[in-house]
Motif scaffolding. Structure first.
Motif, PDB file in Angstrom:
ATOM      1  N   GLU A 195     -19.736  -3.910  -9.712  1.00  0.00           N
ATOM      2  CA  GLU A 195     -19.638  -4.596 -10.995  1.00  0.00           C
ATOM      3  C   GLU A 195     -20.900  -5.432 -11.154  1.00  0.00           C
ATOM      4  O   GLU A 195     -20.955  -6.588 -10.765  1.00  0.00           O
TER       5      GLU A 195
ATOM      6  N   LEU B 104     -14.170   4.916 -13.414  1.00  0.00           N
ATOM      7  CA  LEU B 104     -13.351   5.867 -12.644  1.00  0.00           C
ATOM      8  C   LEU B 104     -13.012   7.099 -13.471  1.00  0.00           C
ATOM      9  O   LEU B 104     -12.995   8.221 -12.955  1.00  0.00           O
ATOM     10  N   GLU B 105     -12.748   6.909 -14.741  1.00  0.00           N
ATOM     11  CA  GLU B 105     -12.441   8.031 -15.626  1.00  0.00           C
ATOM     12  C   GLU B 105     -13.646   8.966 -15.762  1.00  0.00           C
ATOM     13  O   GLU B 105     -13.495  10.185 -15.854  1.00  0.00           O
ATOM     14  N   ASN B 106     -14.862   8.405 -15.745  1.00  0.00           N
ATOM     15  CA  ASN B 106     -16.082   9.193 -15.892  1.00  0.00           C
ATOM     16  C   ASN B 106     -16.550   9.832 -14.580  1.00  0.00           C
ATOM     17  O   ASN B 106     -17.386  10.737 -14.597  1.00  0.00           O
TER      18      ASN B 106
ATOM     19  N   ILE C 131     -17.831   1.221  -6.044  1.00  0.00           N
ATOM     20  CA  ILE C 131     -17.832   0.586  -7.364  1.00  0.00           C
ATOM     21  C   ILE C 131     -18.597  -0.722  -7.279  1.00  0.00           C
ATOM     22  O   ILE C 131     -18.305  -1.563  -6.431  1.00  0.00           O
TER      23      ILE C 131
ATOM     24  N   VAL D  67     -13.500   3.738  -3.391  1.00  0.00           N
ATOM     25  CA  VAL D  67     -12.370   4.532  -3.887  1.00  0.00           C
ATOM     26  C   VAL D  67     -12.598   5.991  -3.525  1.00  0.00           C
ATOM     27  O   VAL D  67     -13.723   6.398  -3.221  1.00  0.00           O
TER      28      VAL D  67
ATOM     29  N   ASP E 295     -15.915  -0.924 -17.929  1.00  0.00           N
ATOM     30  CA  ASP E 295     -15.037  -1.565 -16.953  1.00  0.00           C
ATOM     31  C   ASP E 295     -14.731  -0.567 -15.844  1.00  0.00           C
ATOM     32  O   ASP E 295     -15.169   0.592 -15.889  1.00  0.00           O
ATOM     33  N   VAL E 296     -13.985  -1.006 -14.847  1.00  0.00           N
ATOM     34  CA  VAL E 296     -13.687  -0.157 -13.688  1.00  0.00           C
ATOM     35  C   VAL E 296     -12.932   1.095 -14.112  1.00  0.00           C
ATOM     36  O   VAL E 296     -13.247   2.206 -13.657  1.00  0.00           O
ATOM     37  N   ASP E 297     -11.940   0.942 -14.981  1.00  0.00           N
ATOM     38  CA  ASP E 297     -11.154   2.101 -15.412  1.00  0.00           C
ATOM     39  C   ASP E 297     -12.033   3.171 -16.057  1.00  0.00           C
ATOM     40  O   ASP E 297     -11.878   4.364 -15.794  1.00  0.00           O
ATOM     41  N   GLU E 298     -12.951   2.756 -16.894  1.00  0.00           N
ATOM     42  CA  GLU E 298     -13.837   3.717 -17.560  1.00  0.00           C
ATOM     43  C   GLU E 298     -14.776   4.388 -16.561  1.00  0.00           C
ATOM     44  O   GLU E 298     -15.026   5.591 -16.635  1.00  0.00           O
TER      45      GLU E 298
END
Length: 95
Positions: free
Chosen positions: A10, A37-39, A8, A83, A32-35
């Motif tokens: 940034e 990771l979701e993608n 990841i 991750v 953001d990080v969550d998005e």
């Protein structure tokens, strides 16, 4: 189930990128990080689909220790967050 290491980055306050050292050109991103990771599973699925269409398979993932031993990746792993992304992705309806 295989797990691919993703890194990841940034890049700026409004964007996060995620890439797979074992899968050249396979990237994900988000606001953001969550998005990001979701993608990531979708990016991995599209990458796998392209390989299959070319008559190839996804390479076996290396462990984090194996990637850390690779001099080409050492700085990236030291300076960014790593991750694990499961493949194939866990289907929420079958959990």
């Amino acid at each position: 189930m295989a797990q691919y290491v993703a890194i990841i980055e940034e890049a700026d306050p409004d964007a996060v990128s995620l890439w797979f050292p074992d899968l050249p050109g396979c990237m994900s991103g988000g606001d953001d990080v969550d998005e990001a990771l979701e993608n990531a599973p979708e990016a991995l699925a599209l990458y796998a689909q392209d390989l299959i269409e070319d008559g190839r398979q996804l390479p076996s993932p290396r462990t984090l220790a194996e990637l850390e031993a690779d001099p080409e990746l050492a700085d990236d792993l030291r300076n960014h967050t790593a991750v694990l992304i499961e493949w194939p992705p866990v289907n929420e309806t079958t959990e």
